[in-house]
Design an enzyme around this catalytic site. Sequence first.
Site, PDB file in Angstrom:
ATOM      1  N   GLU A 265       1.124  -1.142   0.127  1.00  0.00           N
ATOM      2  CA  GLU A 265       0.304  -0.161  -0.174  1.00  0.00           C
ATOM      3  C   GLU A 265       1.139   1.326  -0.209  1.00  0.00           C
ATOM      4  O   GLU A 265       1.340   1.535   1.337  1.00  0.00           O
ATOM      5  CB  GLU A 265      -1.153  -0.307   1.605  1.00  0.00           C
ATOM      6  CG  GLU A 265      -1.799   0.704   0.894  1.00  0.00           C
ATOM      7  CD  GLU A 265      -2.379   1.311   2.567  1.00  0.00           C
ATOM      8  OE1 GLU A 265      -2.408   2.632   2.710  1.00  0.00           O
ATOM      9  OE2 GLU A 265      -2.908  -0.359   3.649  1.00  0.00           O
ATOM     10  N   CYS A 299      -2.626   8.272   3.726  1.00  0.00           N
ATOM     11  CA  CYS A 299      -1.877   8.049   1.840  1.00  0.00           C
ATOM     12  C   CYS A 299      -3.204   8.049   1.236  1.00  0.00           C
ATOM     13  O   CYS A 299      -3.290   9.018   0.010  1.00  0.00           O
ATOM     14  CB  CYS A 299      -1.861   7.099   2.128  1.00  0.00           C
ATOM     15  SG  CYS A 299      -3.088   6.236   2.762  1.00  0.00           S
TER      16      CYS A 299
END
Length: 494
Positions: A265, A299
Amino acid sequence: MTSIADGTGVLAGEQRMLIDGELQLTAGGTLFDVIDPATELVAGQATDGTVDDMARAVGAARRAFDETDWSRDLDFRYHCLSQLHAALERNKEHLRRVLITEVGCPVKVTGSQIESPIDEVKHWAEHGKNFDYLADNGVHQTPLGPARRKIHYEAVGVVGAITPWNVPLYLNIAETVPALMAGNTVVLKPAQLTPWSGSEYGRIVAEETDIPPGVFNVVTSNANEVGAALSADPRVDMVTFTGSTATGRAILAAGAATVKKTLLELGGKSAHIVLDDADFGMALPMAALMACVMSGQSCILPSRILLPRSRYDEGIEIMKTMMENFPVGDPWDPANMQGPQISETQRQKVLGMVAEAVDSGARLVTGGGVPDKLPVGYYTQATLLADVHPDSRIAQDEVFGPVLAVIPYDTDDEAVAIANNSIYGLSGEVSGGDLDRAFAVATRMRTGNVTINGKSHFGIDSPFGGTKQSGLGYRNGAEGYKEYLTAKTIGMPE
């Protein structure tokens, strides 16, 4: 500073790491400092693990996977993770204080970093207990006659987990608990800036669960080569990592020699397309809030706001008002929702990118500096930049600070093209009055996840993953659990 005595002040965390069931310091006892970002003071230390320590942890995990029944004893794994859930609940307030001390996350918004991951432990224990590890794929005709095929889901093996500093306890759990429940053994390397969210986790496992020695290990270190050693070790079968795209590329390269399974990720530069029929009074205050909560250190934050030119000035004014009045300050004060950046280095990166954007033609609407009332602590003003060029660095690179870049557009097609003009594809958002139109726009965005009108895509039951250079594989949902399993197809007589 709030006092420790009333249970809400700064708190030093566990110094020791966990290797092969033993809480220990590195040989020689070397420690490194953990800085409280709200005060800029040393809050305590963590043991500075070495490449040799990492090798011992990997060896312990390899032995525990190869020589014990952990991967085959589902009921015992469920028992251990149920213990872990109860233990984390008991330690919840202690963990909250450690989190605020080492991250600077405001106490008001710690729920997603404390309660949510603890709940996830229970979820994965139940999911794993009820998962069908042997699926009948039916009878198939072959040149040698009919064959029944069964699919056996098995643990991958030794999993190395490398986690970031922005939501450390959450990601320490998200990257290790489903792996453990699936039957893997794990070595966790927590971020250098937030070691305690890993070492406290290791302490709880060692002292309050029956998880056997070697099954779960934590190696804290202030040296980059220690994490690199984990991703390159041939005894590790899989690496799971959350962090920057640059580091993700390095992990892929390190694992290539042994063709490791890799779950990544990575970075994001998510776009929020605000359509001309959207409710600006609902969509844009929330967009500004999301930029400031966690100090923009997220993020999935939609950091590019795409506004229709016909309502451009209206939208900017709404966000300006929200950002100028957003409560920032001492994370121990429940009135505040924005704390400091994690470090002075990170703050200077944020401020430097804002200054560069202005020099390149962006218009500074508000912010761009250090709050006058907060001379101590790594605080940054909530910052709004308008008239941003889609190809500029501020529109292309991840800032990881409370900064929104506003880009005008004329048509839906142009908005989609701007949103897709990125190497990243982690998340996105669409706001609009006509849901069919908003959904059509969402389906054209090249990103792994999209929120429409504030209805979040993120949840433990739904797969979460990025496209392009935002990652490989999935967390959450049935897809996320299967990442930690291999599918073995077995052909046999019917």
